[in-house]
Design a protein around this motif. Structure first.
Motif, PDB file in Angstrom:
ATOM      1  N   GLN A   1       1.273   5.621   8.052  1.00  0.00           N
ATOM      2  CA  GLN A   1       1.105   4.232   7.636  1.00  0.00           C
ATOM      3  C   GLN A   1       1.339   4.104   6.140  1.00  0.00           C
ATOM      4  O   GLN A   1       0.855   4.930   5.353  1.00  0.00           O
ATOM      5  N   THR A   2       2.070   3.062   5.776  1.00  0.00           N
ATOM      6  CA  THR A   2       2.245   2.703   4.375  1.00  0.00           C
ATOM      7  C   THR A   2       1.560   1.366   4.132  1.00  0.00           C
ATOM      8  O   THR A   2       1.385   0.585   5.081  1.00  0.00           O
ATOM      9  N   PRO A   3       1.179   1.098   2.891  1.00  0.00           N
ATOM     10  CA  PRO A   3       0.457  -0.136   2.607  1.00  0.00           C
ATOM     11  C   PRO A   3       1.208  -1.381   3.089  1.00  0.00           C
ATOM     12  O   PRO A   3       2.418  -1.514   2.859  1.00  0.00           O
ATOM     13  N   GLY A   4       0.501  -2.243   3.781  1.00  0.00           N
ATOM     14  CA  GLY A   4       1.081  -3.494   4.235  1.00  0.00           C
ATOM     15  C   GLY A   4       1.865  -3.403   5.526  1.00  0.00           C
ATOM     16  O   GLY A   4       2.401  -4.410   5.997  1.00  0.00           O
ATOM     17  N   LYS A   5       1.928  -2.202   6.096  1.00  0.00           N
ATOM     18  CA  LYS A   5       2.679  -2.022   7.337  1.00  0.00           C
ATOM     19  C   LYS A   5       1.766  -1.492   8.437  1.00  0.00           C
ATOM     20  O   LYS A   5       0.718  -0.904   8.166  1.00  0.00           O
ATOM     21  N   ASP A   6       2.197  -1.703   9.671  1.00  0.00           N
ATOM     22  CA  ASP A   6       1.440  -1.175  10.799  1.00  0.00           C
ATOM     23  C   ASP A   6       1.561   0.350  10.860  1.00  0.00           C
ATOM     24  O   ASP A   6       2.575   0.915  10.422  1.00  0.00           O
ATOM     25  N   ARG A   7       0.535   0.959  11.430  1.00  0.00           N
ATOM     26  CA  ARG A   7       0.595   2.390  11.671  1.00  0.00           C
ATOM     27  C   ARG A   7       1.665   2.661  12.726  1.00  0.00           C
ATOM     28  O   ARG A   7       1.737   1.959  13.737  1.00  0.00           O
ATOM     29  N   GLU A   8       2.514   3.679  12.487  1.00  0.00           N
ATOM     30  CA  GLU A   8       3.590   3.963  13.437  1.00  0.00           C
ATOM     31  C   GLU A   8       3.477   5.379  13.976  1.00  0.00           C
ATOM     32  O   GLU A   8       3.087   6.305  13.252  1.00  0.00           O
ATOM     33  N   LEU A   9       3.843   5.521  15.241  1.00  0.00           N
ATOM     34  CA  LEU A   9       3.798   6.819  15.893  1.00  0.00           C
ATOM     35  C   LEU A   9       4.955   7.679  15.404  1.00  0.00           C
ATOM     36  O   LEU A   9       6.106   7.247  15.429  1.00  0.00           O
TER      37      LEU A   9
END
Length: 113
Positions: free
Chosen positions: A39-47
């Motif tokens: 996860q990066t700031p401002g973005k959804d957590r990604e698999l």
């Protein structure tokens, strides 16, 4: 008490490598699939990658051929070997037991020159 503890993050130059580790406790590790997310700031957590109890793996397209997920059931540990790192791989990386709400606290990976 379930715990997932990640380690191995850090600052690395583009093209470099890191190996993340996630040590699990409090549940029967060998019976669960495990995943790495980022996860990066401002973005959804990604698999990023998953490894199932059978050993089968899958990866998001952007890391195929560069990242390898593996597990050692004798050590209750899942690994993420990351090679040929790119600046866009910069993120907080988390491990998770599949089909549970068990998350680790994360380890920061920064790829920068």
């Amino acid at each position: 008490q379930v715990q997932l503890v990640e380690s191995g993050g850090g600052l690395v130059q583009p093209g470099g490598s890191l190996r993340l580790s996630c040590v699990a406790s409090g549940f029967t590790f060998s019976q669960y699939g495990m995943s790495w997310y980022r996860q990066t700031p401002g973005k959804d957590r990604e698999l990023v990658a998953s490894i199932f109890s059978s050993g089968r793996t899958n990866y998001r397209e952007s890391v195929k051929g560069r990242f390898t997920i593996s597990r050692d059931n004798t050590k209750n540990t899942v690994y993420l070997q990351m090679n040929t790192l790119k600046p866009e791989d910069t993120a907080m990386y988390y491990c998770k037991a599949i089909s549970t709400t068990y998350w680790g606290q994360g380890t920061q990976v920064t790829v920068s020159s």
